[in-house]
Design an enzyme around this catalytic site. Structure first.
Site, PDB file in Angstrom:
ATOM      1  N   ASN A 120      35.433  29.948  51.733  1.00 32.57           N
ATOM      2  CA  ASN A 120      36.176  31.197  51.581  1.00 32.57           C
ATOM      3  C   ASN A 120      37.639  30.855  51.357  1.00 32.57           C
ATOM      4  O   ASN A 120      38.258  30.197  52.190  1.00 32.57           O
ATOM      5  CB  ASN A 120      36.024  32.064  52.836  1.00 32.57           C
ATOM      6  CG  ASN A 120      36.833  33.343  52.752  1.00 32.57           C
ATOM      7  OD1 ASN A 120      37.174  33.806  51.672  1.00 32.57           O
ATOM      8  ND2 ASN A 120      37.139  33.931  53.889  1.00 32.57           N
ATOM      9  N   GLY A 121      38.175  31.285  50.225  1.00 29.36           N
ATOM     10  CA  GLY A 121      39.586  31.017  49.941  1.00 29.36           C
ATOM     11  C   GLY A 121      39.784  30.620  48.497  1.00 29.36           C
ATOM     12  O   GLY A 121      38.972  30.931  47.620  1.00 29.36           O
ATOM     13  N   GLY A 155      32.124  40.161  49.892  1.00 32.81           N
ATOM     14  CA  GLY A 155      31.720  39.616  48.606  1.00 32.81           C
ATOM     15  C   GLY A 155      30.433  40.258  48.152  1.00 32.81           C
ATOM     16  O   GLY A 155      29.430  40.192  48.855  1.00 32.81           O
ATOM     17  N   CYS A 205      35.145  35.801  49.628  1.00 28.64           N
ATOM     18  CA  CYS A 205      33.748  35.696  50.033  1.00 28.64           C
ATOM     19  C   CYS A 205      33.606  35.686  51.544  1.00 28.64           C
ATOM     20  O   CYS A 205      34.579  35.804  52.281  1.00 28.64           O
ATOM     21  CB  CYS A 205      33.105  34.447  49.441  1.00 28.64           C
ATOM     22  SG  CYS A 205      34.058  32.958  49.695  1.00 28.64           S
ATOM     23  N   TYR A 220      42.857  45.732  55.002  1.00 27.90           N
ATOM     24  CA  TYR A 220      41.744  46.173  54.166  1.00 27.90           C
ATOM     25  C   TYR A 220      40.500  45.287  54.200  1.00 27.90           C
ATOM     26  O   TYR A 220      39.386  45.779  54.278  1.00 27.90           O
ATOM     27  CB  TYR A 220      42.237  46.292  52.721  1.00 27.90           C
ATOM     28  CG  TYR A 220      41.182  46.649  51.710  1.00 27.90           C
ATOM     29  CD1 TYR A 220      40.511  47.868  51.776  1.00 27.90           C
ATOM     30  CD2 TYR A 220      40.848  45.774  50.679  1.00 27.90           C
ATOM     31  CE1 TYR A 220      39.536  48.198  50.838  1.00 27.90           C
ATOM     32  CE2 TYR A 220      39.881  46.099  49.743  1.00 27.90           C
ATOM     33  CZ  TYR A 220      39.224  47.319  49.830  1.00 27.90           C
ATOM     34  OH  TYR A 220      38.265  47.652  48.919  1.00 27.90           O
TER      35      TYR A 220
END
Length: 476
Positions: free
Chosen positions: A128-129, A53, A26, A274
């Site tokens: 995030n994670g 996300g 995210c 990426y």
């Protein structure tokens, strides 16, 4: 191209991107300013971070010591279409979140940010994670009487922080105490009801987090590109293990407070391959420069006689430029990308799904017909998409297609936020290099080495996590 999941209960596939690439968890954005424009700025920040996300989005606004949060499934522009953005209160403090759901099903309740009330206040938490000990923390908090409404580890984090704030009777001490219990990857942006923003990055620095400033205050974002588009000048990255507190447009506390990093883990190197947007700078290294360097290294490690170099949009384009410059083979666009096909484009039959890649990436036949093509892409995960793209080029008249990949072969599950569901589904665990080449229909195949990838990202100020390639989480 980003992967989405099949909605089995609906019997449809919500995107043509069926099983080709990885997803990241995210994006985070938070702002503390002296003007009442926090909602609009946060909305723009999330738009800039949409690539991280695409399943849900939300914004929480602090207003008169209360928190109003609007969130739902869909893209940022879908969740805040019509009057939703205008309906948010005017405020000076906000936190936003976009989600790719790895832990927890994709539904509104699992969208972030999570608003948690406790005895003396409330917080909104964006994460995030991936927290590897979230189930244990959830059960411990349940024993203390806390109730959970979702399957998300982000709700666990928000509840844990609220619980510790209550125990410590202090926001910052509660955040520090809570995050010391977390294991795994976490970048956090937390907004409190008293108009504070707390930014936290785990001691290993798995996921990026940075801060920016302008004349009105500060913003916190997963990537610097969001700071740029919102008019904030990049100030610095949040250091691994650091806790930063912002209030009324000013930083009031900066400290490295959390426990020491685990082993020799570090930033997920796939951020450069990426996940991140090309115009971002993460921990001192331009994403564009890193990808360009990957192509240059690939040209050294896997040279080939060819007529033209083409990159697969979008994250293969910079590596293709580097390959072309180093090899001397001309660079040319190999595809025209349809940027107007959204995530809701559906394909009810397998035949449609098998040919859907052309709807988003159509070959530019004038550049490839009769030519030997070097095709540069960022990864091969299951192999299905690579096979379709190679076949598309050959059907358009390419004489040869030589595949070059700017990441090493994926072999291992990631426990820290990257969507690899099963090692058995990874093509590199089922086939050797020659068989993968034959399976995707390429005339030759070359993956960048781990050493070459580290060389390409050598200007990064942190060590790297390369567990998805090596299985050992060690960067060295």
């Amino acid at each position: 191209m980003r992967t989405t999941k099949e909605k089995v209960s609906e019997g449809i596939l919500e995107s043509f991107e069926t099983d080709g690439k990885l997803n990241e968890e995210c994006a985070l954005f938070g702002v503390s300013i002296i003007s009442n424009e926090a909602a609009g700025i946060t909305y723009n920040g999330l738009l800039a971070l949409q690539h991280r996300g695409q399943e849900s989005a939300g914004i929480a606004i602090i207003n008169d010591n209360s928190i109003l949060c609007h969130k739902d499934v869909g893209l940022v522009s879908e969740v805040f279409s019509g009057d939703e953005l205008e309906a948010l209160p005017k405020g000076k403090t906000a936190v936003g979140h976009t989600l790719y759901s790895k832990t927890g099903k994709n539904k509104k309740e699992n969208a972030g940010p999570f608003v948690t009330e406790y005895l003396t206040g409330r917080i909104a938490t964006a994460h995030n994670g991936n927290i590897t000990n979230a189930p244990e923390i959830r059960e411990e908090l349940k024993r203390h009487g806390l109730r959970f409404d979702t399957t998300s580890d982000s709700e666990v984090i928000s509840s844990l922080i609220a619980y510790n704030i209550t125990k410590k009777q202090n926001l910052i001490n509660g955040v520090i105490e809570a995050t010391r219990e977390l294991r795994g990857a976490f970048s956090l942006v937390i907004a409190s009801g008293d108009n504070k923003i707390v930014a936290v990055r785990d001691p290993n620095g798995f996921r990026p987090l940075c801060i920016g400033r302008n004349e009105t205050g500060y913003a916190v974002a997963s990537e610097s590109c969001a700071l740029d588009v919102c008019g904030f000048e990049f100030a610095r990255d949040v250091a691994p293990g650091e806790v930063i507190v912002i209030e009324n447009g000013n930083i009031i506390s900066e400290s490295v407070e959390l426990h020491k990093k685990e082993d020799n883990r570090g930033l997920c190197i796939f951020e450069y391959v990426y996940f991140a947007r090309t115009d971002s700078v993460i921990d001192g290294l331009s994403v564009y420069e890193a990808r360009y360097n990957m192509g240059s290294v690939l040209a050294d490690e896997y040279p080939v006689d060819a007529d033209v170099v083409c990159g697969v949009p979008d994250s293969g384009l910079e590596a293709a430029s580097g390959f072309s410059a180093k090899s001397g083979i001309p660079l040319a666009p190999g595809f025209v990308k349809n940027r107007y096909i959204g995530r809701s484009f559906i394909y009810p039959t397998q035949t449609q799904r098998d040919t859907a890649v052309r709807l988003k990436l159509n070959p530019l036949a004038a550049n490839i017909r009769g030519k030997r093509v070097v095709l540069v892409d960022d990864s091969i995960v299951r192999g299905t998409t690579s096979k379709k793209i190679v076949n598309t080029l050959k059907n358009a008249g390419a004489k040869e297609v030589h595949m070059r990949i700017s990441s090493p072969p994926f072999r291992h599950i990631c426990h820290y936020g990257t969507d690899i569901d099963s090692e058995g589904n990874l093509i590199a665990n089922k086939m050797d290099m020659d068989r993968i080449q034959a399976e995707i229909g390429a005339d030759s195949l070359g993956y960048i080495s781990i050493e070459g990838l580290k060389q390409a990202c050598g200007k990064c100020s942190l060590s790297f996590c390369t567990a998805c390639f090596t299985g050992n989480n060690l960067s060295e």
